[in-house]
Design an enzyme around this catalytic site. Sequence first.
Site, mmCIF file in Angstrom:
data_model
loop_
_atom_site.group_PDB
_atom_site.id
_atom_site.type_symbol
_atom_site.label_atom_id
_atom_site.label_comp_id
_atom_site.label_asym_id
_atom_site.label_seq_id
_atom_site.Cartn_x
_atom_site.Cartn_y
_atom_site.Cartn_z
ATOM 1 N N SER A 163 0.853 -1.197 0.000
ATOM 2 C CA SER A 163 0.000 0.000 0.000
ATOM 3 C C SER A 163 0.878 1.233 0.000
ATOM 4 C CB SER A 163 -0.855 0.011 1.273
ATOM 5 O OG SER A 163 -0.048 0.433 2.376
ATOM 6 N N ASP A 164 0.270 2.386 -0.224
ATOM 7 C CA ASP A 164 1.036 3.601 -0.010
ATOM 8 C C ASP A 164 0.945 3.922 1.488
ATOM 9 O OD1 ASP A 164 1.508 6.518 -2.131
ATOM 10 O OD2 ASP A 164 2.492 5.891 -0.274
ATOM 11 N N TRP A 165 1.691 4.952 1.896
ATOM 12 C CA TRP A 165 1.801 5.257 3.330
ATOM 13 C C TRP A 165 0.425 5.437 3.958
ATOM 14 C CZ3 TRP A 165 6.222 5.866 6.491
ATOM 15 C CH2 TRP A 165 5.947 6.343 7.772
#
Length: 740
Positions: A242-244
Amino acid sequence: MTLEEKLGQLAQYGGAGTRIDPKHRAWIREGRVGSFLSVYGAALTRELQTIAVEESRLGIPLLFAYDVIHGFRTTFPVPLAEAASFSPELAGEAARVAAIEAAAAGIHWTFAPMVDVARDARWGRVVEGAGEDPYLGAVMAAARVRGFQGRDVAAPDALLACAKHFAAYGAAEGGRDYNTADISEATLRDVYLPPFRAAVDAGVASFMSSFNEIAGVPSTANRRLLTAILRGEWQFDGLVVSDWSSVGELVAHGFAGDRAHAGRLALAAGTDIDMASGIYGADLIADARAGRLSAAVIDRAVRRVLRAKERAGLFDDPYRHSDAERERRVTLTTAHREAARRVARESIVLLGNRGGLLPLSPAISTLAVIGPLADDREASLGPWSMRGEPKDAVTVLDGIRRALPRARVLYQRGVPVEGKDPAGLAAAVRLARRAEVVVLVVGESHRMSGEARSRSSIALPGEQAELARRVIAANPRTAVLLMNGRPLAIPELAAAAPALVETWFLGVETGNAVADVLFAAHNPSGKLPVSFPAATGQAPTYYNHKSTGRPAVATEEWSSKYFDAPIEPVFPFGHGLSYTRFDYRDLRVSPAEVDASGTAVVEFELANVGDRAGLEVAQLYARDPVGSTTRPVQELKGFARVALAPRERRRVRIELPAAMFAFYGEDGRRAVEPGEIRVQVGSSSSDIRLRGAFHIVGPRTPAPDRVLFSAARADEIGGAGGDKAGGTGGSAVVGAQRRQ
Ligand code: GLC
C-alpha cells in the site's frame, strides 16, 4: 507459521534513516515485522537483520525499502528531467547507479519507478514521472525497472523495483494531490495503465497501490485493479504494497467503517503489505480469529512476500546488502558523478535561442549570474533527493565559475523564489547592466513540487517574473535558465527571453551539466515530456487530446477554445532546439496496407544541415482519424535519437506493428480497427516536417492488452566528412525499444 507471524510478514513500519522506534527491535524478535521503509546504512540494517534471522522463532529475513527515486547518494536529475532525454539507455544507467549505491547501504527494495501519466501541471508529482505521454512513460518505466533490478534481482547490487502508484493517481481532479480520479475505462486502459503494463513486462517485482479512488473505489482496496487486471489479465506474480497509511485511509474515503474493516477489504482486494498504518499487524488478528478474514487470503499475501524475499536472495544470504566496506567504496564515486553529469546534460531542453545568443563564448570576461536558484544546493538536488546531500551539489554558479576560471563571474540573488526583495532587485539590475552576458536562473524551489505540492497557479512564484523583465531590459544578452519541477505558465518570459533553457532539477552535477551546455561542450538535445500551458487556466493541457466536434481554432468563435486565453501551449510536447539544425526529407511509408498482424515501415532521411555535431530526437506521431470510439488527434508511436556530424545524413527506419493501434472500444474490448492511419514525423508534436499514411485492412481484430514498442534504427547514407557525433557507423543505436 502462527497467525501473528503470518500477519507480521505483511506489516511494514517506517524508520528514520539510521534510527528506528525502539519498540520495533522487540517486534522483529517476535516475528511481527516483515519489512521496514526508510531504514538504511550497512550497520543498522545488518544489526536489525541479525535480530530477525538469529533471534526470531522462524528467522525470516527483513526487507528494507526506501524511496530511491532519482539516485541514492549520487543524485541524478529528477525523473521528469530524465524523461526529457528520451533516452531509455540513460534512464536505465541512472537507475543502475542508484541500485549499486542503495544496495550497499542495506536497501533491498526501492519504491520506484513512479510511472503515473500526468496531464495536469498543477499536480506536484509531475516531477516524479515521465510526463504526459503513455508511450514515453512505458519506455521509461521498462528502462528504469531493468536498471534497478539489473540482470539478476538477487545480485548484491540489485534492488526490487516498485511500479507506482497503481493507478491513475495523476488523474486527480484539479491537479490536487490525493484527489478523486473519475475517468472512463477506456482512458484508464489506454492512457494510465500502459506504463504499468510495461513495468510488468520488464519483470518488476512489486507494485504500490495509490491513494486515490477511481470512480468510487479506492485503489488500495480495488479488487478489479489489484486482482482481476494485475494478477488475472497481466499475470503479475509479485507483491503489492500500500502507499503510506492508505489502508487506514479507506475509512476517510468512506469505503470502510473502521480500521479492521479497511484491513480486510485491502487484503482481500490484493494489497499484500500494509505500509505504516499498523492494521495488518495488529487489527486483523482478532478478525482472523473470529473468522472474518479467511486464512487463504492471508496465506496468499504471505506467500507473495516470502517469494519476494526469496527472489531478492535473502534466504541465501540475508546480509549481502549490508556491506559497510562496499558502501564506502561505491558511494558518490567519480564515475557515478560523471554518469549523473551525462544524464543531466542530455536532460536539458533548449526552449528558445533568438539571435543565437547561446552557446556563450568561453572568452567572456565578465558574466553575471542572477537569481535565487543559481546558488541553491538543495534546489539543485530537487524533491525526493532523500540521501542526496546539498553539500555535494554543484550549483549553476559553481559550474559557471569552474567553466570560466579566468572570467569575473559575479552573483546577485535578486529576489527570493517567493516573496519580495526590492533592494535585491535593484542590485541585480545594476549588475546586469555592467556584465557582458547575464545568466538568469528562475523557477520553483524544490519544495514546490513532489508529494502534497499541488499549486493553484503555475506561474513563476514571487517577484521572479519582474526580476526577469527588468534584467532582460537591462541587458539583452541574457540567457534565462528555468529550474522547476513542472511545466510553468510563462508566456511573457518566453516572449522576452533572448535564450531560454529548461534545466529542471538536475541533481548533484547540475552546475557542470549546465555549463557544458552554455559553453557548447555539449549540444542540447532534450525534448519536453510535458506541454507548457499558456496559463494556469489551461490546465490540464496535453498534446494527445481528443478532437471534439468543434476543435479549438483561435479564429473560430464557436470552437472549443478560451475566450480570454490562447489555446495552444507556449511549448508543446516534444519541443527542444539544438545549436545545429536538422532537416527531414523523403518520407516513405510501406506497405500501403497492412492487416492487424502486420507491420508498417516508416522511413525518412534526417540530415544535420548546421555546422555543429548534434543529436536529434526524431519523433513519429500517428492519428487514427476515425474509430468506433474517438481517438486522440496525435499519439507518439516511436522516436529515434540520432547523433549526426555536421552535414551527415542518415536513413531512419521505424517499424510500426499495426497492433500498436489497438484501443479499448465501446464493447470494453481492446481491438485493432481497419482504416487509415495518418503518420507524422517531426522535431516535436507541433513541428511536423513530413506526413504520410497507410491503411489497416481486414476485420476489427481483438488484440491482447500488451504494450508494444516500435523499433527504430538509423543507417548511414553516405560519409559527410567530419567526425561522427555518436554515429556508430552502420545503424546507430537510436532509441530503439525492444518489441514485446
Ligand atoms: C509517500 C508516497 C510514495 C512513497 C511512500 C513511502 O506517501 O506517496 O510515493 O513511496 O509514501 O515514502
